[in-house]
Structures are given as structure tokens and as C-alpha cells.
Design a protein around this motif. Structure first.
Motif, PDB file in Angstrom:
ATOM      1  N   ILE A 205      -5.958  10.068   3.597  1.00  0.00           N
ATOM      2  CA  ILE A 205      -5.421   8.717   3.435  1.00  0.00           C
ATOM      3  C   ILE A 205      -6.566   7.727   3.560  1.00  0.00           C
ATOM      4  O   ILE A 205      -7.238   7.658   4.591  1.00  0.00           O
ATOM      5  CB  ILE A 205      -4.329   8.422   4.470  1.00  0.00           C
ATOM      6  CG1 ILE A 205      -3.121   9.340   4.243  1.00  0.00           C
ATOM      7  CG2 ILE A 205      -3.887   6.952   4.394  1.00  0.00           C
ATOM      8  CD1 ILE A 205      -2.009   9.173   5.243  1.00  0.00           C
ATOM      9  N   ASP A 206      -6.815   6.993   2.480  1.00  0.00           N
ATOM     10  CA  ASP A 206      -7.850   5.956   2.476  1.00  0.00           C
ATOM     11  C   ASP A 206      -7.310   4.754   3.246  1.00  0.00           C
ATOM     12  O   ASP A 206      -6.458   4.016   2.745  1.00  0.00           O
ATOM     13  CB  ASP A 206      -8.176   5.577   1.029  1.00  0.00           C
ATOM     14  CG  ASP A 206      -9.247   4.501   0.924  1.00  0.00           C
ATOM     15  OD1 ASP A 206      -9.556   3.838   1.944  1.00  0.00           O
ATOM     16  OD2 ASP A 206      -9.763   4.299  -0.190  1.00  0.00           O
ATOM     17  N   ARG A 207      -7.769   4.571   4.466  1.00  0.00           N
ATOM     18  CA  ARG A 207      -7.229   3.514   5.328  1.00  0.00           C
ATOM     19  C   ARG A 207      -7.521   2.126   4.774  1.00  0.00           C
ATOM     20  O   ARG A 207      -6.712   1.201   4.944  1.00  0.00           O
ATOM     21  CB  ARG A 207      -7.795   3.649   6.746  1.00  0.00           C
ATOM     22  CG  ARG A 207      -7.508   5.009   7.395  1.00  0.00           C
ATOM     23  CD  ARG A 207      -6.030   5.222   7.668  1.00  0.00           C
ATOM     24  NE  ARG A 207      -5.753   6.627   7.955  1.00  0.00           N
ATOM     25  CZ  ARG A 207      -4.577   7.086   8.351  1.00  0.00           C
ATOM     26  NH1 ARG A 207      -3.557   6.265   8.513  1.00  0.00           N
ATOM     27  NH2 ARG A 207      -4.403   8.372   8.594  1.00  0.00           N
ATOM     28  N   ASP A 208      -8.659   1.954   4.098  1.00  0.00           N
ATOM     29  CA  ASP A 208      -8.939   0.662   3.471  1.00  0.00           C
ATOM     30  C   ASP A 208      -7.947   0.403   2.333  1.00  0.00           C
ATOM     31  O   ASP A 208      -7.439  -0.709   2.169  1.00  0.00           O
ATOM     32  CB  ASP A 208     -10.371   0.619   2.944  1.00  0.00           C
ATOM     33  CG  ASP A 208     -11.409   0.581   4.055  1.00  0.00           C
ATOM     34  OD1 ASP A 208     -11.072   0.072   5.152  1.00  0.00           O
ATOM     35  OD2 ASP A 208     -12.527   1.057   3.838  1.00  0.00           O
ATOM     36  N   PHE A 211      -4.628  -0.471   3.795  1.00  0.00           N
ATOM     37  CA  PHE A 211      -4.660  -1.862   4.252  1.00  0.00           C
ATOM     38  C   PHE A 211      -4.468  -2.819   3.073  1.00  0.00           C
ATOM     39  O   PHE A 211      -3.714  -3.792   3.161  1.00  0.00           O
ATOM     40  CB  PHE A 211      -5.988  -2.157   4.946  1.00  0.00           C
ATOM     41  CG  PHE A 211      -6.173  -3.601   5.312  1.00  0.00           C
ATOM     42  CD1 PHE A 211      -5.617  -4.123   6.477  1.00  0.00           C
ATOM     43  CD2 PHE A 211      -6.892  -4.462   4.482  1.00  0.00           C
ATOM     44  CE1 PHE A 211      -5.778  -5.460   6.805  1.00  0.00           C
ATOM     45  CE2 PHE A 211      -7.048  -5.801   4.798  1.00  0.00           C
ATOM     46  CZ  PHE A 211      -6.489  -6.310   5.974  1.00  0.00           C
ATOM     47  N   GLU A 212      -5.130  -2.538   1.962  1.00  0.00           N
ATOM     48  CA  GLU A 212      -5.071  -3.429   0.804  1.00  0.00           C
ATOM     49  C   GLU A 212      -3.711  -3.411   0.118  1.00  0.00           C
ATOM     50  O   GLU A 212      -3.172  -4.453  -0.251  1.00  0.00           O
ATOM     51  CB  GLU A 212      -6.156  -3.042  -0.212  1.00  0.00           C
ATOM     52  CG  GLU A 212      -7.571  -3.331   0.231  1.00  0.00           C
ATOM     53  CD  GLU A 212      -7.864  -4.830   0.313  1.00  0.00           C
ATOM     54  OE1 GLU A 212      -7.239  -5.615  -0.416  1.00  0.00           O
ATOM     55  OE2 GLU A 212      -8.719  -5.210   1.137  1.00  0.00           O
ATOM     56  N   HIS A 213      -3.142  -2.212  -0.046  1.00  0.00           N
ATOM     57  CA  HIS A 213      -1.953  -2.067  -0.894  1.00  0.00           C
ATOM     58  C   HIS A 213      -0.659  -1.877  -0.120  1.00  0.00           C
ATOM     59  O   HIS A 213       0.415  -2.176  -0.634  1.00  0.00           O
ATOM     60  CB  HIS A 213      -2.150  -0.894  -1.862  1.00  0.00           C
ATOM     61  CG  HIS A 213      -3.345  -1.044  -2.733  1.00  0.00           C
ATOM     62  ND1 HIS A 213      -3.422  -1.965  -3.748  1.00  0.00           N
ATOM     63  CD2 HIS A 213      -4.543  -0.387  -2.728  1.00  0.00           C
ATOM     64  CE1 HIS A 213      -4.590  -1.871  -4.354  1.00  0.00           C
ATOM     65  NE2 HIS A 213      -5.291  -0.924  -3.750  1.00  0.00           N
ATOM     66  N   GLY A 214      -0.753  -1.360   1.106  1.00  0.00           N
ATOM     67  CA  GLY A 214       0.433  -1.184   1.927  1.00  0.00           C
ATOM     68  C   GLY A 214       1.263   0.018   1.532  1.00  0.00           C
ATOM     69  O   GLY A 214       1.102   0.603   0.460  1.00  0.00           O
ATOM     70  N   ALA A 215       2.201   0.378   2.396  1.00  0.00           N
ATOM     71  CA  ALA A 215       3.053   1.540   2.163  1.00  0.00           C
ATOM     72  C   ALA A 215       3.959   1.356   0.957  1.00  0.00           C
ATOM     73  O   ALA A 215       4.377   2.334   0.327  1.00  0.00           O
ATOM     74  CB  ALA A 215       3.893   1.834   3.411  1.00  0.00           C
ATOM     75  N   MET A 216       4.267   0.085   0.609  1.00  0.00           N
ATOM     76  CA  MET A 216       5.144  -0.164  -0.531  1.00  0.00           C
ATOM     77  C   MET A 216       4.513   0.246  -1.858  1.00  0.00           C
ATOM     78  O   MET A 216       5.198   0.337  -2.874  1.00  0.00           O
ATOM     79  CB  MET A 216       5.535  -1.641  -0.581  1.00  0.00           C
ATOM     80  CG  MET A 216       6.382  -2.103   0.597  1.00  0.00           C
ATOM     81  SD  MET A 216       7.975  -1.239   0.692  1.00  0.00           S
ATOM     82  CE  MET A 216       8.819  -1.960  -0.719  1.00  0.00           C
TER      83      MET A 216
END
Length: 283
Positions: A205-208, A211-216
Motif C-alpha cells: 500500500i503506497d501510503r503517499d 493520503f492523496e486519493h483516499g480509500a474512496m
């Protein structure tokens, strides 16, 4: 067990043959022509390498909203089932499919119309159908719902209620559970009797990106397929769960790691790396 025997059994445990699939980077590969099937040639090819076929696979959209595309997919799946019978393989992997623009409830109604007959046909030919749990949502053209309905435990339960047959189960890929934050050990414990084939693919999982795109974003922009050992899956725990429920089938390495692409030697290196990660747990 001597090392040579153990290596041979491991090799057998990680082979999967993709027959035909929807056209994309990884799935659009044909290894066996089921319209002109030469069973002797197929057996000669795999046996010469000390392997056996764990399953035939056809990953297309069996619930495509276009009636002709759906009919063609269903008909080709039947051909793959007949090829599996002829090759004495016994397992065919595929996707349930989905109309990506309709709700889960609406798609389950389509499952009722399409899938009982397909599974019944497979049963008549001694074949078990296994559904992979990949949502098939990687790009804009697969938005919003993805092209495969069978992505979560709640949906699996409904599928097994609609198609209550012993020859209908899961081809479980834990990587697709990781990015949905679904406990893959618990999934094995609950659905163990339905697991007839397993894919070994890891997930980073790319955490950045998250952060940018969210779970949605449903994984788009932050899920990164990796080879076993290079992602977030505890393979010791996952395989321990498989042993605990009595699973004794194939664990098939699925190579979709872009770091190990570009030339044949790099691809082979990736497979060897994955093999060595799994090797301590597969005997």
C-alpha cells in the motif's frame, strides 16, 4: 523427503495456466487454444518440465452488460470447462463478472440468471469452478464498480447461497483483501471449505498515494501488486491458516510485480524470489 523431490513438488504447487482472458497487461495471454485443443501436446509440454497444471483459467466478464459480449464470454467459459475435462485438470478459474454501473443487489440478480447453469454444466463434466476475489478496478474504464463482483465476504456468502453447489468455490488471492483492509486469515478460517485454489501475490500500500486519493479511490493510485515477500502479507500466517482448514491444493505464484519486468531474466528472477519466500511453508 530429499531436496530434489521437495523442489519438484513445490514447482507443481505453483503452476497455473491461463487459457484466455480479457485484454489487459497481465491477463491477455493465451497458453492453450481450446478451439483446437491438442491434449497430447499440452501434456508433453508440461510433463517435460516436471510440472502439472493446477487449473485452467479464463478471466473475462461473465456478467458483461453487453448481451453479445456476455454470451461470448459464457460460451468460451464452457469451452474451457470442456478443455479441463479433456486434460483431466478438474479446476477452472474465472471471474463472476459485473455490470460496473449497477449496484451489488442488481448484479446479484444477474448472477441468479447466469451462474447456476454455468456451474451445473461444469459439474456435468467433473469440473469445479473457482472464482477469484479480485474486484477488477485498476483504471478509469473500470470505475465505479469494477468488473468482478466477488470481492468481499458478504458477497461470497450470497454467491454461495445463490449457487449452492460443491463444485463452486474460491480461488483466493490474499492481496486483494489487504488493500480492502479485510483480514485474510479470518477469510480462510470462515471460507476454508470453499477454497479450491490459491494465488500467491503480495500487496504494497503506497501510503503517499492513499493520503492523496483516499480509500474512496477503491485502491486506484495506491495499491501496488508485489511478489510474495515484498509486500504486507504474512505468508507464514496465511499459509498456516490454509493448513489449519485442511487446504492441500495449489499455491500459484501470480507475477504482477513491475519491478521484475522488462526482460526474461528479470521475470525469472522474480519467480525464483517468490518461490524461495514460499518454499519453507510448502511441502
Amino acid at each position: 523427503m530429499d531436496e530434489k523431490t521437495r523442489d519438484t513438488r513445490l514447482k507443481k504447487a505453483i503452476l497455473i495456466t491461463f487459457v484466455l482472458a480479457a485484454a489487459n497487461t497481465y491477463a491477455g495471454v493465451t497458453h492453450i487454444d481450446v478451439d483446437r485443443l491438442d491434449t497430447a501436446a499440452v501434456h508433453k509440454s508440461v510433463e517435460a518440465r516436471g510440472l502439472e497444471i493446477s487449473s485452467l483459467a479464463y478471466y473475462s466478464n461473465n456478467l458483461d452488460p453487453d448481451p453479445k459480449v456476455r454470451a461470448d464470454a459464457n460460451e468460451h467459459l464452457r469451452k474451457v470447462i470442456l478443455a479441463a475435462e479433456a486434460l483431466e485438470v478438474g479446476i477452472v478459474g474465472t471471474f463472476i463478472g459485473r455490470d460496473q454501473g449497477r449496484s451489488v443487489t442488481d448484479n446479484l440478480l444477474e448472477v441468479e440468471r447466469v451462474w447456476p447453469n454455468l456451474v451445473r454444466f461444469a459439474g456435468q463434466h467433473g469440473v469445479t469452478i473457482v472464482i477469484e476475489n479480485c474486484p477488477m478496478i485498476f483504471s478509469a474504464d473500470e470505475w465505479p464498480g469494477g468488473k468482478n463482483l466477488a470481492y468481499s465476504p458478504a458477497i461470497w456468502r450470497r454467491l454461495f447461497e445463490i449457487v449452492d453447489a460443491d463444485n463452486f468455490g474460491l480461488n483466493l488471492d490474499p492481496s486483494h483483501l489487504v488493500w480492502q483492509f479485510i483480514d485474510y486469515e479470518r477469510a480462510v478460517r470462515e471460507f476454508g471449505p470453499r477454497i479450491h485454489h490459491v494465488h500467491a501475490k503480495d500487496m504494497e500500500i503506497d501510503r503517499d498515494g492513499l493520503f492523496e486519493h483516499g480509500a474512496m479511490a477503491a485502491g486506484v493510485g495506491w495499491q501496488i501488486p508485489r511478489l510474495p515477500g515484498l509486500g504486507e502479507i504474512r505468508w507464514d500466517r496465511f499459509i498456516a491458516a490454509l493448513y489449519a482448514v485442511g487446504y492441500d491444493g495449489a499455491i500459484s505464484i501470480e507475477h504482477e510485480d513491475r519491478v521484475f519486468e522488462g526482460d526474461v531474466d528479470l521475470v525469472k528472477r522474480g519467480f525464483l524470489l517468490a518461490r524461495d519466500v514460499l518454499k519453507p511453508y510448502v511441502v
